[in-house]
Enzyme design. Structure first.
Site, PDB file in Angstrom:
ATOM      1  N   ILE A 106      -9.001   7.819   8.055  1.00 52.45           N
ATOM      2  CA  ILE A 106     -10.380   8.277   7.813  1.00 52.45           C
ATOM      3  C   ILE A 106     -11.331   7.103   8.030  1.00 52.45           C
ATOM      4  O   ILE A 106     -11.041   5.974   7.611  1.00 52.45           O
ATOM      5  CB  ILE A 106     -10.538   8.811   6.365  1.00 52.45           C
ATOM      6  CG1 ILE A 106      -9.466   9.877   6.041  1.00 52.45           C
ATOM      7  CG2 ILE A 106     -11.943   9.357   6.149  1.00 52.45           C
ATOM      8  CD1 ILE A 106      -9.526  11.159   6.841  1.00 52.45           C
ATOM      9  N   TYR A 115       0.840  -1.212   0.000  1.00 50.02           N
ATOM     10  CA  TYR A 115       0.000   0.000   0.000  1.00 50.02           C
ATOM     11  C   TYR A 115       0.871   1.257   0.000  1.00 50.02           C
ATOM     12  O   TYR A 115       0.645   2.192  -0.782  1.00 50.02           O
ATOM     13  CB  TYR A 115      -0.917  -0.041   1.221  1.00 50.02           C
ATOM     14  CG  TYR A 115      -1.923   1.081   1.294  1.00 50.02           C
ATOM     15  CD1 TYR A 115      -3.034   1.098   0.456  1.00 50.02           C
ATOM     16  CD2 TYR A 115      -1.775   2.111   2.216  1.00 50.02           C
ATOM     17  CE1 TYR A 115      -3.973   2.132   0.526  1.00 50.02           C
ATOM     18  CE2 TYR A 115      -2.707   3.131   2.296  1.00 50.02           C
ATOM     19  CZ  TYR A 115      -3.803   3.143   1.453  1.00 50.02           C
ATOM     20  OH  TYR A 115      -4.722   4.166   1.533  1.00 50.02           O
TER      21      TYR A 115
HETATM   22  P1  NAP Z   1     -13.259   2.094   0.486  1.00 48.75           P
HETATM   23  O1  NAP Z   1     -14.306   2.412   1.504  1.00 48.75           O
HETATM   24  O2  NAP Z   1     -12.681   0.710   0.466  1.00 48.75           O
HETATM   25  O3  NAP Z   1     -13.875   2.427  -0.957  1.00 48.75           O
HETATM   26  C1  NAP Z   1     -13.125   2.214  -2.129  1.00 48.75           C
HETATM   27  C2  NAP Z   1     -14.063   1.925  -3.269  1.00 48.75           C
HETATM   28  O4  NAP Z   1     -13.249   1.680  -4.433  1.00 48.75           O
HETATM   29  C3  NAP Z   1     -14.905   0.656  -3.050  1.00 48.75           C
HETATM   30  O5  NAP Z   1     -16.252   0.874  -3.422  1.00 48.75           O
HETATM   31  C4  NAP Z   1     -14.213  -0.355  -3.956  1.00 48.75           C
HETATM   32  O6  NAP Z   1     -15.064  -1.389  -4.435  1.00 48.75           O
HETATM   33  C5  NAP Z   1     -13.765   0.531  -5.117  1.00 48.75           C
HETATM   34  N1  NAP Z   1     -12.754  -0.104  -5.945  1.00 48.75           N
HETATM   35  C6  NAP Z   1     -11.772  -0.961  -5.531  1.00 48.75           C
HETATM   36  N2  NAP Z   1     -11.051  -1.383  -6.583  1.00 48.75           N
HETATM   37  C7  NAP Z   1     -11.589  -0.781  -7.690  1.00 48.75           C
HETATM   38  C8  NAP Z   1     -11.277  -0.841  -9.071  1.00 48.75           C
HETATM   39  N3  NAP Z   1     -10.280  -1.592  -9.535  1.00 48.75           N
HETATM   40  N4  NAP Z   1     -12.023  -0.112  -9.937  1.00 48.75           N
HETATM   41  C9  NAP Z   1     -13.056   0.644  -9.472  1.00 48.75           C
HETATM   42  N5  NAP Z   1     -13.401   0.732  -8.174  1.00 48.75           N
HETATM   43  C10 NAP Z   1     -12.672   0.021  -7.284  1.00 48.75           C
HETATM   44  O7  NAP Z   1     -12.014   3.079   0.573  1.00 48.75           O
HETATM   45  P2  NAP Z   1     -11.876   4.558   1.210  1.00 48.75           P
HETATM   46  O8  NAP Z   1     -11.429   4.426   2.600  1.00 48.75           O
HETATM   47  O9  NAP Z   1     -13.085   5.360   0.869  1.00 48.75           O
HETATM   48  O10 NAP Z   1     -10.616   5.081   0.377  1.00 48.75           O
HETATM   49  C11 NAP Z   1     -10.713   5.846  -0.819  1.00 48.75           C
HETATM   50  C12 NAP Z   1      -9.311   6.237  -1.245  1.00 48.75           C
HETATM   51  O11 NAP Z   1      -8.676   6.975  -0.190  1.00 48.75           O
HETATM   52  C13 NAP Z   1      -8.392   5.041  -1.537  1.00 48.75           C
HETATM   53  O12 NAP Z   1      -7.535   5.330  -2.605  1.00 48.75           O
HETATM   54  C14 NAP Z   1      -7.595   4.929  -0.249  1.00 48.75           C
HETATM   55  O13 NAP Z   1      -6.353   4.297  -0.444  1.00 48.75           O
HETATM   56  C15 NAP Z   1      -7.436   6.381   0.131  1.00 48.75           C
HETATM   57  N6  NAP Z   1      -7.141   6.577   1.546  1.00 48.75           N
HETATM   58  C16 NAP Z   1      -8.033   6.187   2.508  1.00 48.75           C
HETATM   59  C17 NAP Z   1      -7.710   6.370   3.851  1.00 48.75           C
HETATM   60  C18 NAP Z   1      -8.635   5.975   4.952  1.00 48.75           C
HETATM   61  O14 NAP Z   1      -8.229   6.117   6.138  1.00 48.75           O
HETATM   62  N7  NAP Z   1      -9.839   5.490   4.694  1.00 48.75           N
HETATM   63  C19 NAP Z   1      -6.490   6.954   4.201  1.00 48.75           C
HETATM   64  C20 NAP Z   1      -5.616   7.349   3.200  1.00 48.75           C
HETATM   65  C21 NAP Z   1      -5.955   7.155   1.871  1.00 48.75           C
HETATM   66  P3  NAP Z   1     -15.095  -2.788  -3.592  1.00 48.75           P
HETATM   67  O15 NAP Z   1     -15.705  -2.463  -2.291  1.00 48.75           O
HETATM   68  O16 NAP Z   1     -15.948  -3.689  -4.383  1.00 48.75           O
HETATM   69  O17 NAP Z   1     -13.662  -3.236  -3.461  1.00 48.75           O
END
Ligand code: NAP
Length: 243
Positions: free
Chosen positions: A182, A149
Site C-alpha cells: 500500500i 516484520y
Molecule cells: P506509516 O505511514 O508508517 O504510519 C504508521 C503510523 O504509526 C505513523 O504515524 C507512526 O508514527 C505511528 N507509530 C509508530 N509507532 C507507534 C507507536 N509505538 N505508538 C503509536 N503510534 C506509532 O504506516 P502505514 O503504511 O500507514 O501502515 C499502517 C499499518 O499497516 C502498519 O501496522 C503496517 O505494518 C501495516 N501494513 C502496511 C502496509 C503498506 O504497504 N503500507 C502493508 C501491510 C501492512 P511515526 O511516523 O512517528 O513513526
C-alpha cells in the site's frame, strides 16, 4: 451514517492507512480517539476530523492505558479498536540488529496486545466490541529482508485468533486485515529488491494499493454487517497472497 455514535480508537492515525481509516470513520459518524507518537501530524488530523488526539506510544503500558482511558472519559464507551500502528526495521537476517528485532516486535505485537487488553476490559462489560488488527500478507508468506516484520505480523495473526476464541462469548469480534503493498510513507523506504518481489504478484494489476482500499475493509469489519465474522484474516492485496 454507518458508525454513528460508535466510539473508535485508531492507533498510528497520524498518516498513511491509519489516517485513511480515521477519515472514513469520521465521515460515517464515529466518535474518534486517534493515537500516535507524531504529535504535530496527529493534531492536524484530529483537528480536521473533530477527533480527540492522544499522543502515546501504544507499545508502552502507560501509553496504551492512557488511550483507552481517554476514550471512555471522553465518550463514555468504547465499541471499536483498530490496532494499526506499526513499524519496519528491515535488514537481512545476518545483519539484523537484535535491538531492532525487539523494537519491531514491541510496537507491532506488544502494542496490539496491550491495547486489546485494556480495551477488552471495557468491551467485556458492555458485551460488545470490535477489534481490528492490521497485520500483513507478508505475515502469512514471509519475506527475505523482513524477518522481524514478518515475525511480528505472523504473531499478530495468531494473537487475533486467540483473542477471537477468548472474547467471542462476550460479544467481541476480533479480526485482522492483511494489506499487501500500500502506498504510504512506510513503503517509500522499501528496497528495490523487496518492491520487485511484490510487483509480479499483484494479480489485479493495480500497484500499489491505496490506503483507502484498506479503510473500506476496516469500515466493513467495524459495522454490524460483519457481526458473524470473527478470527478472520482478510487480505487487501490485489491478489498477492495467492499469486
Ligand atoms: P506509516 O505511514 O508508517 O504510519 C504508521 C503510523 O504509526 C505513523 O504515524 C507512526 O508514527 C505511528 N507509530 C509508530 N509507532 C507507534 C507507536 N509505538 N505508538 C503509536 N503510534 C506509532 O504506516 P502505514 O503504511 O500507514 O501502515 C499502517 C499499518 O499497516 C502498519 O501496522 C503496517 O505494518 C501495516 N501494513 C502496511 C502496509 C503498506 O504497504 N503500507 C502493508 C501491510 C501492512 P511515526 O511516523 O512517528 O513513526
Amino acid at each position: 451514517m454507518k458508525l454513528a455514535g460508535k466510539t473508535t480508537i485508531i492507533t498510528g492515525a497520524a498518516r498513511g492507512i491509519g489516517r485513511a481509516i480515521a477519515e472514513k470513520f469520521a465521515a460515517e459518524g464515529a466518535n474518534l480517539v486517534l493515537a500516535d507518537i507524531d504529535e504535530g501530524a496527529l493534531n492536524e488530523v484530529a483537528n480536521k476530523l473533530g477527533a480527540k488526539a492522544v499522543v502515546a506510544d501504544v507499545s508502552d503500558e502507560k501509553g496504551a492505558s492512557k488511550v483507552v482511558a481517554t476514550a471512555v472519559e471522553t465518550y463514555g464507551s468504547l465499541e471499536i479498536l483498530v490496532n494499526n500502528a506499526g513499524i519496519t526495521r528491515d535488514a537481512l537476517l545476518i545483519r539484523m540488529k537484535p535491538e531492532d528485532f525487539d523494537k519491531v516486535l514491541k510496537v507491532n505485537l506488544r502494542g496490539p496486545f496491550l491495547m486489546s487488553k485494556e480495551a477488552a476490559r471495557v468491551m467485556m462489560k458492555a458485551r460488545y466490541g470490535k477489534i481490528i488488527n492490521m497485520s500483513s500478507v507478508i505475515g502469512m508468506r514471509g519475506n527475505a529482508g523482513q524477518a522481524s516484520y514478518t515475525a511480528s505480523k505472523g504473531g499478530l495473526i495468531a494473537l487475533t485468533m486467540s483473542m477471537a476464541k477468548e472474547l467471542g462469548a462476550r460479544g467481541i469480534r476480533v479480526n485482522s486485515i492483511a494489506p499487501g503493498y500500500i502506498e504510504t510513507e512506510m513503503t517509500v523506504n522499501l528496497s528495490e529488491e523487496v518492491i520487485d518481489s511484490f510487483l509480479n504478484r499483484v494479480i489485479l494489476g493495480r500497484f500499489p494499493g491505496k490506503p483507502e482500499d484498506v479503510a473500506e475493509t476496516a469500515l466493513f469489519l467495524a459495522m454490524p454487517a460483519s457481526d458473524y465474522i470473527t478470527g478472520a484474516v482478510i487480505p487487501v492485496d490485489g491478489g498477492m497472497l495467492i499469486a
